[in-house]
Design a protein around this motif. Structure first.
Motif, short mmCIF file in Angstrom:
data_model
loop_
_atom_site.label_atom_id
_atom_site.label_comp_id
_atom_site.label_asym_id
_atom_site.label_seq_id
_atom_site.Cartn_x
_atom_site.Cartn_y
_atom_site.Cartn_z
N TRP A 53 30.93 -30.26 11.36
CA TRP A 53 29.55 -30.08 11.81
C TRP A 53 29.26 -28.61 12.08
O TRP A 53 28.15 -28.13 11.82
N GLN A 54 30.27 -27.88 12.56
CA GLN A 54 30.09 -26.45 12.81
C GLN A 54 29.94 -25.68 11.50
O GLN A 54 29.08 -24.81 11.37
N ARG A 55 30.78 -26.02 10.53
CA ARG A 55 30.69 -25.36 9.22
C ARG A 55 29.31 -25.59 8.61
O ARG A 55 28.68 -24.66 8.09
N ALA A 56 28.87 -26.85 8.66
CA ALA A 56 27.59 -27.20 8.04
C ALA A 56 26.44 -26.45 8.70
O ALA A 56 25.57 -25.89 8.02
N TYR A 106 24.37 -30.30 -4.76
CA TYR A 106 24.54 -29.68 -3.44
C TYR A 106 25.96 -29.17 -3.31
O TYR A 106 26.84 -29.53 -4.10
N LYS A 107 26.18 -28.34 -2.33
CA LYS A 107 27.54 -27.89 -2.04
C LYS A 107 28.02 -28.52 -0.74
O LYS A 107 27.23 -29.03 0.05
N GLY A 108 29.32 -28.49 -0.52
CA GLY A 108 29.89 -29.21 0.60
C GLY A 108 30.22 -28.34 1.79
O GLY A 108 29.53 -27.36 2.08
N ALA A 109 31.31 -28.68 2.45
CA ALA A 109 31.69 -28.00 3.68
C ALA A 109 32.35 -26.65 3.42
O ALA A 109 32.61 -25.89 4.36
N TRP A 110 32.60 -26.33 2.16
CA TRP A 110 33.44 -25.17 1.87
C TRP A 110 32.67 -23.93 1.44
O TRP A 110 33.16 -22.81 1.56
N ALA A 111 31.48 -24.09 0.89
CA ALA A 111 30.75 -22.92 0.36
C ALA A 111 29.28 -23.27 0.22
O ALA A 111 28.86 -24.39 0.46
N GLU A 112 28.48 -22.26 -0.17
CA GLU A 112 27.05 -22.48 -0.43
C GLU A 112 26.68 -21.78 -1.73
O GLU A 112 27.37 -20.88 -2.19
N TRP A 113 25.59 -22.22 -2.33
CA TRP A 113 25.09 -21.57 -3.53
C TRP A 113 24.70 -20.13 -3.21
O TRP A 113 24.17 -19.85 -2.12
#
Length: 633
Positions: free
Chosen positions: A600-603, A549-556
């Motif tokens: 929470w907003q980033r996610a 999975y990816k974290g709070a900083w980026a997405e696949w």
């Protein structure tokens, strides 16, 4: 493989990872030193600080100790230093260079030069002139090692710097200050200025090698390598240098044309992954669902050879649509008694043993909170493994509030635990008098770690995880009290191996988020990969799948996603409540990075963004989605 690409205006070499790349650069520097030594001439090196050159310095140290590489005839000049800055401060580049290189090799103290951060402003212009004069007297740089900032700076030559700029005092750009806040423990503590070598002297170097690692550098790298020359991105000036090479890892190179859209550069092998990448890119670029793409669209956007393989757009569209459709599942642990031919996870066993590795005590709920909850609700035996204490991300005032509560409680109720009370009193005294340059004492780190651990336990209770299924490893590499961590060691790997052996999982979830600006995720992932490689011969590992999975900083990227778990509005809200359990990470995190939104907003915005992309491609519309990529070991 280095090659001439029409889109690239600077020679660029891409490596699988930063370790291989760093060794290649170190070996080039070593070869230069040996050659100059044979000629009886000194080697004049320009050096950078930061995380990028660390592994280069490690390899140079190794070659000095194991291969006899001598630095007695090497003279170095560093790029920059914060101002004001004491040389023994934790954030000082003098201290950095001594700890990372100079104290471990045979370079004479008189042979290395670093800008003086203790000078009064009045004395800086003269110092800068003398700094350049020393370089000129030696005949200029034989080799300059550079990094690149996210805003495209080289050294502290911030956006707006001209190509003939001299060594000077520079006001730091806000992006640079935000990045530096990680080291200083808050944006307000970062110096406003720095002394930097000018671009003019850098450009006079006979050879320049620029290093860049990680997704967070990809955008500035792409602009520097493929964009127009502009003072807004000072690294673009290197396009005019006759002997510059960019050395990148795969993630830092991810936005270059030959990586992002390789079919526009050269012929490609149209395998499943490439087809999915190209078609989803075309669909999103044109703003058309996959099933509405036409033969004309393919022909006009560099994909005529793909079209010729299939004969008509309809067949390609259907195939890619099915790839995307089959990645979506509401059963991340597999759907019992279902045909799993086209599902991302196996139906058997119906109840799986699952390990969720969380680098920090909140990555589990931030990055895959909806999937975490669903795995538990669907009856799987879920274990959460918190790899580090996360103590450096707790604000001092939060730790002080916690420590004072314990002291007051013990005194009010005459607690008999004198040792514990002593620890908390030590912490209170230290925190009330702490200086910006001081490292936390062990008592404070212990308290901050307990705060994060308590929050993680609270999240597990909220999800429904049994107390004994929450594991806290406290991996040794992390426990330095600073952002700069120790290299991963055998003890770290063994801790991972032990928990895998204990649980014998059918599924492992791990953070593959290499955009994490602290670097902790990368180290934690390396430890997991190494542990799995050592255990892969075990019988139970033959039935274990690893999901990243990816974290709070980026997405696949959408073409990479192999499992997308949809979330309803209620599930999104419940995930938010789970994130709220981490109170120390709310309302002003210590290391917020460039993104001022709370986690929470980033996610939520990232999860909604993933769902919106699926919708734009013509798939069903969901409130949000969490995304995963399978790692096959």
């Amino acid at each position: 493989m280095e090659q001439a690409i029409s889109f690239e205006r600077i020679p660029t070499r891409i490596f699988d990872d930063s370790e291989q790349a760093s060794k290649a650069v170190a070996h080039e520097i070593a070869a230069l030193i040996r050659e100059k030594n044979k000629e009886g001439k000194p080697t004049i090196l320009g050096l950078a600080t930061g995380s990028s050159p660390k592994k280069v310095y490690q390899e140079l140290i190794r070659m000095h100790k194991e291969e006899g590489l001598s630095f007695k005839n090497v003279i170095t000049f560093n790029l920059d230093e914060y101002h004001p800055m004491e040389p023994d401060s934790i954030q000082s580049y003098v201290r950095f260079m001594r700890e990372q290189l100079f104290d471990h090799i045979d370079i004479p103290v008189t042979n290395y030069h670093i800008p003086d951060g203790t000078l009064t402003i009045e004395k800086i212009p003269e110092f800068c002139r003398d700094y350049e004069a020393k370089i000129e007297k030696l005949g200029g740089f034989d080799f300059y090692l550079l990094g690149i900032g996210r805003n495209g700076h080289i050294g502290f030559n911030e956006p707006g710097s001209v190509i003939n700029s001299k060594t000077r005092l520079m006001t730091l750009d806000i992006t640079t200050k935000i990045d530096a806040a990680i080291d200083f423990g808050g944006l307000e503590k970062v110096p406003k200025r720095a002394i930097t070598l000018g671009i003019d002297k850098i450009m006079q170097a006979k050879r320049i090698v620029l290093l860049a690692w990680g997704e967070h550098k990809a955008q500035s790298v792409a602009k520097a390598v493929e964009g127009p020359i502009t003072s807004d991105i000072p690294a673009t000036y290197l396009q005019q240098h006759p002997n510059t090479l960019f050395i990148l890892d795969e993630t830092a190179a991810s936005l270059l044309t030959r990586i992002k859209t390789p079919w526009l550069v050269d012929s490609v092998t149209w395998d499943r992954n490439m087809i999915k990448k190209a078609v989803t890119h075309l669909s999103l670029h044109l703003g058309k669902p996959v099933l509405k793409l036409t033969s004309k669209d393919y022909n006009e956007h560099g994909m005529s050879d793909l079209l010729s393989l299939y004969g008509q757009a309809y067949d390609i569209n259907i195939e890619v649509f099915n790839y995307l459709q089959h990645s979506i599942t509401g059963w991340p642990g597999g759907k019992p008694n279902a045909d799993d031919t086209h599902r991302p996870e196996r139906a058997f066993p119906a109840k799986k043993k699952v390990i969720i590795f969380s680098p920090h005590p909140d990555d589990d709920i931030i990055s895959m909170g909806g999937t975490f909850q669903r795995l538990h609700d669907q009856g799987h035996d879920v274990h959460v493994v918190y790899q580090t204490s996360g103590n450096i991300a707790v604000a001092d005032d939060e730790a002080l509030r916690f420590a004072e509560f314990v002291v007051d409680f013990n005194e009010k109720f005459e607690s008999s635990n004198a040792k514990a009370n002593k620890i908390y009193k030590e912490a209170v005294k230290f925190l009330k008098n702490k200086k910006d340059s001081e490292l936390d004492i062990p008592a404070v780190r212990e308290i901050k770690g307990l705060i994060r651990q308590g929050e993680a336990k609270n999240t597990c209770r909220f999800v429904g995880i049994k107390k004994e299924n929450a594991h806290f490893l406290h991996m040794p590499f992390y426990e330095t009290g600073t952002i700069r961590k120790k290299p991963i060691g055998e003890a770290d790997i063994q801790l991972i191996m032990d928990i895998i052996e204990e649980v014998q999982p059918h599924q492992i979830y791990a953070a593959g988020d290499l955009a994490d600006p602290h670097g902790t995720h990368k180290v934690c992932l390396d430890a997991i990969f190494e542990a799995i490689q050592r255990l892969k011969h075990r019988e139970y590992m033959k039935n274990c799948w690893v999901w990243l999975y990816k974290g709070a900083w980026a997405e696949w990227d959408i073409d990479q996603i192999e499992m997308a778990v949809p979330m309803s509005p209620d599930q999104v809200f419940k995930k938010r409540m789970g994130i709220f359990k981490h109170q120390s990470q709310k309302d002003g995190v210590v290391f917020q990075g460039e993104d001022s939104r709370e986690f929470w907003q980033r996610a939520e915005e990232r999860n909604r963004g993933t769902a919106q992309i699926y919708n734009a491609l013509g798939l069903a519309e969901y409130e949000a989605m969490e995304a995963f990529v399978r790692w096959k070991f």
